[in-house]
Scaffold this active site. Structure first.
Site, mmCIF file in Angstrom:
data_model
loop_
_atom_site.group_PDB
_atom_site.id
_atom_site.type_symbol
_atom_site.label_atom_id
_atom_site.label_comp_id
_atom_site.label_asym_id
_atom_site.label_seq_id
_atom_site.Cartn_x
_atom_site.Cartn_y
_atom_site.Cartn_z
ATOM 1 N N LEU A 1 -29.178 -9.541 -18.615
ATOM 2 C CA LEU A 1 -28.424 -9.981 -17.438
ATOM 3 C C LEU A 1 -28.043 -8.813 -16.523
ATOM 4 O O LEU A 1 -27.659 -9.034 -15.375
ATOM 5 C CB LEU A 1 -27.163 -10.741 -17.874
ATOM 6 N N LYS B 1 -8.146 -10.247 -24.252
ATOM 7 C CA LYS B 1 -6.742 -9.834 -24.217
ATOM 8 C C LYS B 1 -6.557 -8.495 -23.504
ATOM 9 O O LYS B 1 -5.524 -8.237 -22.912
ATOM 10 C CB LYS B 1 -6.185 -9.744 -25.636
ATOM 11 N N GLN C 1 -5.806 -1.693 -23.897
ATOM 12 C CA GLN C 1 -6.131 -1.292 -25.269
ATOM 13 C C GLN C 1 -5.988 0.220 -25.436
ATOM 14 O O GLN C 1 -5.930 0.716 -26.550
ATOM 15 C CB GLN C 1 -7.557 -1.746 -25.619
ATOM 16 N N TYR D 1 -13.981 -1.917 -19.377
ATOM 17 C CA TYR D 1 -14.013 -3.260 -19.986
ATOM 18 C C TYR D 1 -12.754 -4.040 -19.605
ATOM 19 O O TYR D 1 -12.826 -5.209 -19.225
ATOM 20 C CB TYR D 1 -14.136 -3.104 -21.495
ATOM 21 N N LYS E 1 -12.685 -7.499 -17.493
ATOM 22 C CA LYS E 1 -12.109 -8.728 -18.039
ATOM 23 C C LYS E 1 -10.947 -9.225 -17.176
ATOM 24 O O LYS E 1 -10.706 -10.437 -17.082
ATOM 25 C CB LYS E 1 -11.671 -8.508 -19.493
HETATM 26 P P1 NAP Z 1 -21.525 -10.500 -29.675
HETATM 27 O O1 NAP Z 1 -21.480 -11.029 -31.053
HETATM 28 O O2 NAP Z 1 -22.045 -9.119 -29.430
HETATM 29 O O3 NAP Z 1 -22.375 -11.501 -28.782
HETATM 30 C C1 NAP Z 1 -22.571 -11.227 -27.434
HETATM 31 C C2 NAP Z 1 -23.935 -11.696 -27.024
HETATM 32 O O4 NAP Z 1 -24.083 -11.401 -25.630
HETATM 33 C C3 NAP Z 1 -25.073 -10.953 -27.745
HETATM 34 O O5 NAP Z 1 -26.105 -11.874 -28.028
HETATM 35 C C4 NAP Z 1 -25.543 -9.955 -26.710
HETATM 36 O O6 NAP Z 1 -26.891 -9.607 -26.814
HETATM 37 C C5 NAP Z 1 -25.327 -10.761 -25.436
HETATM 38 N N1 NAP Z 1 -25.317 -9.880 -24.279
HETATM 39 C C6 NAP Z 1 -24.461 -8.872 -24.028
HETATM 40 N N2 NAP Z 1 -24.802 -8.278 -22.875
HETATM 41 C C7 NAP Z 1 -25.900 -8.932 -22.411
HETATM 42 C C8 NAP Z 1 -26.747 -8.787 -21.288
HETATM 43 N N3 NAP Z 1 -26.557 -7.814 -20.402
HETATM 44 N N4 NAP Z 1 -27.759 -9.646 -21.113
HETATM 45 C C9 NAP Z 1 -27.992 -10.634 -22.013
HETATM 46 N N5 NAP Z 1 -27.246 -10.823 -23.103
HETATM 47 C C10 NAP Z 1 -26.223 -9.973 -23.302
HETATM 48 O O7 NAP Z 1 -20.059 -10.551 -28.983
HETATM 49 P P2 NAP Z 1 -18.832 -11.578 -29.130
HETATM 50 O O8 NAP Z 1 -17.775 -10.908 -29.923
HETATM 51 O O9 NAP Z 1 -19.318 -12.920 -29.525
HETATM 52 O O10 NAP Z 1 -18.310 -11.573 -27.631
HETATM 53 C C11 NAP Z 1 -18.542 -12.641 -26.724
HETATM 54 C C12 NAP Z 1 -17.562 -12.500 -25.560
HETATM 55 O O11 NAP Z 1 -16.222 -12.573 -26.070
HETATM 56 C C13 NAP Z 1 -17.667 -11.177 -24.805
HETATM 57 O O12 NAP Z 1 -17.499 -11.399 -23.433
HETATM 58 C C14 NAP Z 1 -16.502 -10.370 -25.359
HETATM 59 O O13 NAP Z 1 -16.044 -9.406 -24.420
HETATM 60 C C15 NAP Z 1 -15.477 -11.467 -25.588
HETATM 61 N N6 NAP Z 1 -14.431 -11.085 -26.558
HETATM 62 C C16 NAP Z 1 -14.692 -11.035 -27.901
HETATM 63 C C17 NAP Z 1 -13.684 -10.674 -28.789
HETATM 64 C C18 NAP Z 1 -13.879 -10.682 -30.288
HETATM 65 O O14 NAP Z 1 -12.907 -10.432 -31.005
HETATM 66 N N7 NAP Z 1 -15.066 -10.952 -30.795
HETATM 67 C C19 NAP Z 1 -12.411 -10.323 -28.298
HETATM 68 C C20 NAP Z 1 -12.191 -10.371 -26.934
HETATM 69 C C21 NAP Z 1 -13.212 -10.770 -26.067
HETATM 70 P P3 NAP Z 1 -27.409 -8.434 -27.785
HETATM 71 O O15 NAP Z 1 -27.309 -8.989 -29.159
HETATM 72 O O16 NAP Z 1 -28.794 -8.164 -27.325
HETATM 73 O O17 NAP Z 1 -26.489 -7.257 -27.567
#
Ligand code: NAP
Length: 259
Positions: A64, A142, A148, A154, A158
């Site tokens: 993306l 958050k 943080q 980041y 957000k």
């Molecule tokens: P994750 O397990 O890394 O999953 C994110 C997915 O997005 C991965 O498949 C990644 O692809 C894909 N992605 C990232 N950048 C991309 C790009 N430029 N083009 C296409 N695909 C892309 O992360 P997650 O923890 O589920 O996070 C999902 C969302 O929740 C994010 O926006 C994150 O900031 C937010 N969030 C998560 C947490 C938490 O505790 N987990 C806390 C706060 C916010 P690749 O596998 O190829 O990298």
């Protein structure tokens, strides 16, 4: 409860892993047609789970960050599928670009990676969302509200995502298109589990983090985010717009000193 999402076409960025994968599966369970935009190839385990629920989905491999590729994909989907109902902007990563060591160029690059595609996807889909009286859901963090301490870019991305959630709700209210956000604090995902393993005592580290979460001192599950996501997308939340919904065990709003 029927969420009235049957046969509705919904894009999910990063919808093949982590939180996004949970949202894709929840949409499939509701009979929606998930269109996953993912940088990496589909994982066999995820494919198996998805295909146990539906054969009617699309998985498109795209980085993306190559933002000009988004519009043609959206137009092609609208042409082939007839309509687009929903956008879930979820892809992103905390890249720890801190204040003291990050140049403005690296700051800007990080904003591009965590913010620009959220805008570009909705920009591309606006005419179709108006036609379908559709729904936008942005995943934020958050860090937008609490900070943080080591992740300026980041946190800025957000925060901007929360601002855009309200801006789009205002811009599109006249067209009956809703825009909401989910704020995530600590959600237990495979990536998080791998990161914890990098500590000398992963269980101790996990406990330190979980202890700061007021409600039940545990991480949010992917399913808890996904259940809220499908509700906010669905016509059952038809008078809910411009909201930031905190699915975080009270992390942001409750006093974390509570025991
Ligand atoms: P994750 O397990 O890394 O999953 C994110 C997915 O997005 C991965 O498949 C990644 O692809 C894909 N992605 C990232 N950048 C991309 C790009 N430029 N083009 C296409 N695909 C892309 O992360 P997650 O923890 O589920 O996070 C999902 C969302 O929740 C994010 O926006 C994150 O900031 C937010 N969030 C998560 C947490 C938490 O505790 N987990 C806390 C706060 C916010 P690749 O596998 O190829 O990298």
């Amino acid at each position: 409860m029927d969420l009235q999402l049957k046969e509705k076409v919904v894009f999910v960025t990063g919808g093949g892993k982590g939180i996004g994968s949970g949202i894709t599966l929840a949409l499939a369970r509701e009979g929606a047609i998930p269109i996953v935009l993912s940088r990496s190839a589909i994982l066999p385990e995820f494919k198996e789970k998805l295909e146990a629920l539906t054969k009617d989905y699309e998985f498109i491999q795209i980085d993306l960050n190559e933002t000009d590729k988004i519009q043609p994909i959206v137009d092609d989907m609208a042409k082939r599928r007839g309509s687009i109902y929903g956008i879930v902007n979820n892809a992103g990563a905390n890249d720890n670009k801190d204040l003291e060591t990050t140049s403005w160029r690296d700051f800007e690059k990080s904003l591009h990676e965590n913010l620009t595609h959220y805008y570009a996807l909705v920009h591309a889909a606006v005419p179709y969302l108006k036609d379908s009286r559709g729904s936008i859901l942005n995943i934020s963090s958050k860090t937008a509200l609490t900070g943080q301490g080591k992740t300026s870019a980041y946190a800025a991305a957000k925060g901007a995502i929360l601002a855009l959630t309200r801006e789009w709700a205002a811009a599109l209210a006249k067209d009956h298109v809703r825009s909401n956000a989910i704020v995530v604090s600590e959600c237990w995902t495979p990536l998080y589990a791998n990161w914890i393993k990098t500590f000398d005592d992963p269980e101790a580290r996990k406990k330190v983090i979980a202890d700061k979460i007021p409600f039940e001192h545990r991480f949010t599950s992917i399913e808890e985010i996904a259940d809220m996501a499908v509700f906010l997308l669905s016509p059952l939340s038809s008078h809910t717009t411009a909201q930031w919904v905190f699915v975080d065990g009270g992390y942001v709003h409750l006093d974390r000193a509570l025991s």
